[in-house]
Design a protein around this motif. Structure first.
Motif, mmCIF file in Angstrom:
data_model
loop_
_atom_site.group_PDB
_atom_site.id
_atom_site.type_symbol
_atom_site.label_atom_id
_atom_site.label_comp_id
_atom_site.label_asym_id
_atom_site.label_seq_id
_atom_site.Cartn_x
_atom_site.Cartn_y
_atom_site.Cartn_z
ATOM 1 N N LEU A 109 0.918 -1.201 -0.077
ATOM 2 C CA LEU A 109 0.038 -0.024 0.171
ATOM 3 C C LEU A 109 0.909 1.228 -0.142
ATOM 4 C CD1 LEU A 109 -3.144 0.753 0.247
ATOM 5 C CD2 LEU A 109 -2.775 0.806 2.626
ATOM 6 N N ASP A 110 2.054 1.144 0.324
ATOM 7 C CA ASP A 110 2.897 2.403 0.690
ATOM 8 C C ASP A 110 3.259 2.928 -0.715
ATOM 9 O OD1 ASP A 110 4.453 4.175 1.865
ATOM 10 O OD2 ASP A 110 6.265 2.671 2.236
ATOM 11 N N ALA A 133 -10.896 5.443 6.274
ATOM 12 C CA ALA A 133 -10.595 3.984 6.501
ATOM 13 C C ALA A 133 -11.082 3.151 7.472
ATOM 14 C CB ALA A 133 -9.121 3.911 6.587
ATOM 15 N N GLU A 143 -4.133 8.323 14.303
ATOM 16 C CA GLU A 143 -3.601 7.086 13.685
ATOM 17 C C GLU A 143 -4.654 6.063 14.068
ATOM 18 O OE1 GLU A 143 -1.106 6.934 11.812
ATOM 19 O OE2 GLU A 143 -0.209 9.139 12.076
ATOM 20 N N SER A 148 -5.161 -2.824 10.945
ATOM 21 C CA SER A 148 -6.214 -2.401 9.980
ATOM 22 C C SER A 148 -6.633 -3.474 8.956
ATOM 23 C CB SER A 148 -5.750 -1.404 9.159
ATOM 24 O OG SER A 148 -6.276 -1.151 8.052
ATOM 25 N N VAL A 150 -7.330 -3.070 5.931
ATOM 26 C CA VAL A 150 -6.931 -2.659 4.684
ATOM 27 C C VAL A 150 -5.568 -3.485 4.201
ATOM 28 C CG1 VAL A 150 -6.268 -1.040 3.134
ATOM 29 C CG2 VAL A 150 -7.845 -0.463 4.854
ATOM 30 N N TRP A 153 -1.562 -2.518 4.910
ATOM 31 C CA TRP A 153 -1.233 -1.276 5.891
ATOM 32 C C TRP A 153 -0.162 -1.709 6.815
ATOM 33 C CZ3 TRP A 153 -4.382 3.110 6.340
ATOM 34 C CH2 TRP A 153 -4.144 3.951 7.425
ATOM 35 N N ARG A 154 0.637 -0.634 7.161
ATOM 36 C CA ARG A 154 1.660 -0.886 7.874
ATOM 37 C C ARG A 154 1.775 0.287 8.720
ATOM 38 N NH1 ARG A 154 1.473 -4.726 5.577
ATOM 39 N NH2 ARG A 154 2.962 -6.106 4.635
ATOM 40 N N LEU A 157 2.072 4.443 8.211
ATOM 41 C CA LEU A 157 1.842 4.512 6.910
ATOM 42 C C LEU A 157 1.291 6.111 6.837
ATOM 43 C CD1 LEU A 157 1.193 3.715 3.623
ATOM 44 C CD2 LEU A 157 -1.129 3.196 4.751
#
Length: 331
Positions: A109-110, A133, A143, A148, A150, A153-154, A157
């Motif tokens: 995702l990044d 989200a 945050e 998550s 998603v 996700w990290r 992010l």
């Protein structure tokens, strides 16, 4: 301070009603002729207002100038970050859509979020970005709390997104943003207190009291999915796969059991059924839920189906971003 208040009053009227003449602004604001003249000159010098035409062009004699907002004064982005895709919509300061982009999440995702936003912006500079989200968003840190849903996700992010875009980026729970859209343009318009029951590939709720979304200390207000109903978590009782196999009466009964908890505690007076199931179920599903809810909760509660057309999360994100940008630019 008086000038700032008067300027914002005029700008809000132009947002609400479109181009106006100086006499119309005087009538609507109750301000004097010199005050309106000064504020229009000030707003034009600041690049916020411009002459857009004349009033009464179809009649003989002198015409009054029409003053309208400068749409390109700022642009904002609303983003819907779901389990399968990222969608971004960019709008000018008046709310007119200027660009849109969607990208499928296929792994990491990044970098994908920023690319989607930039594609939607089409080279336009952005003032504010609001991202919706799934999950709990801590109101103090902005945050996600916990893991998550998603893919890709990290931790950190959002920090990287903010750094790369170089503009204010606000993260918000997606159901809370859908509630903003419902409050402004949907079934809850005109109601300051309501609960939005979100019935989609994710199950949750948003709480609106006094016209404001209530998030709770840690962002967990409205997380009804984990409630135990008939020995089963509510999110399992009305999961997409389960709901697809239920007749409408049984579905309404299950939804009512989840809604009864929030109604008994909050007494909102109104429950809106949102998400794909709530929207498609329409007035008939709302009527059935209301009948069953009336037998479970002590407080009289109206139930309505969502009337927001299109992506409610995305619309709520754009509306929230516009509020922030207008406060920043208009004062």
């Amino acid at each position: 301070m008086a000038r700032v208040i008067n300027d914002r009053l005029a700008l809000d009227l132009l947002l609400e009603r479109g181009p106006l003449t100086a006499p119309q602004l005087r009538t609507l604001t109750g301000l004097s002729r010199p005050t309106v003249s000064d504020l229009l000159e000030r707003l034009m010098e600041g690049g916020l207002v411009r002459v857009t035409g004349e009033y009464g062009e179809d009649r003989r004699g002198p015409n009054a100038r029409l003053y309208g907002l400068v749409p390109d004064r700022a642009h904002v982005a609303g983003v819907d970050l779901r389990r399968h895709a990222v969608t971004a919509v960019v709008a000018d300061i008046t709310g007119r859509v200027a660009g849109e982009a969607t990208k499928t999440i296929r792994g990491e995702l990044d970098g994908l979020v920023e690319r989607t936003i930039r594609d939607a912006a089409g080279g336009r500079a952005l003032d504010t970005v609001v991202i919706g989200a799934p999950g709990l968003v801590d109101p103090r840190t902005g945050e996600l709390v916990g893991v998550s849903d998603v893919p890709g996700w990290r931790p950190g992010l959002m920090g990287r997104v903010r750094q790369r875009l170089g503009v204010p980026v606000v993260l918000e729970n997606e159901v809370n943003l859908a509630a903003v859209a419902e409050l402004r343009t949907g079934s809850a318009a005109g109601s300051e207190d309501f609960v939005l029951m979100w019935l989609d590939d994710g199950i949750g709720a948003a709480v609106v009291l006094g016209g404001q979304v209530r998030r709770g200390v840690s962002g967990g207000a409205g997380e009804v999915g984990m409630l135990e109903v008939d020995g089963t978590e509510f999110c399992q009782l009305v999961s997409p796969d389960v709901m697809a196999g239920l007749d409408r009466a049984e579905l309404a009964a299950r939804i009512a059991k989840g809604a009864a908890v929030t109604v008994s505690i909050l007494d909102p007076g109104l429950v809106v059924l949102g998400g794909r199931v709530g929207h498609q179920g329409g007035d008939e599903l709302a009527r059935l839920v209301a009948e069953r809810l009336g037998a479970l909760a002590p407080a009289p509660t109206e139930v309505r189906a969502s009337t927001v057309e299109g992506n409610a999360v995305l619309q709520g994100a754009v509306l929230t971003a516009l509020d922030l940008a207008r406060d920043h630019i208009y004062g």
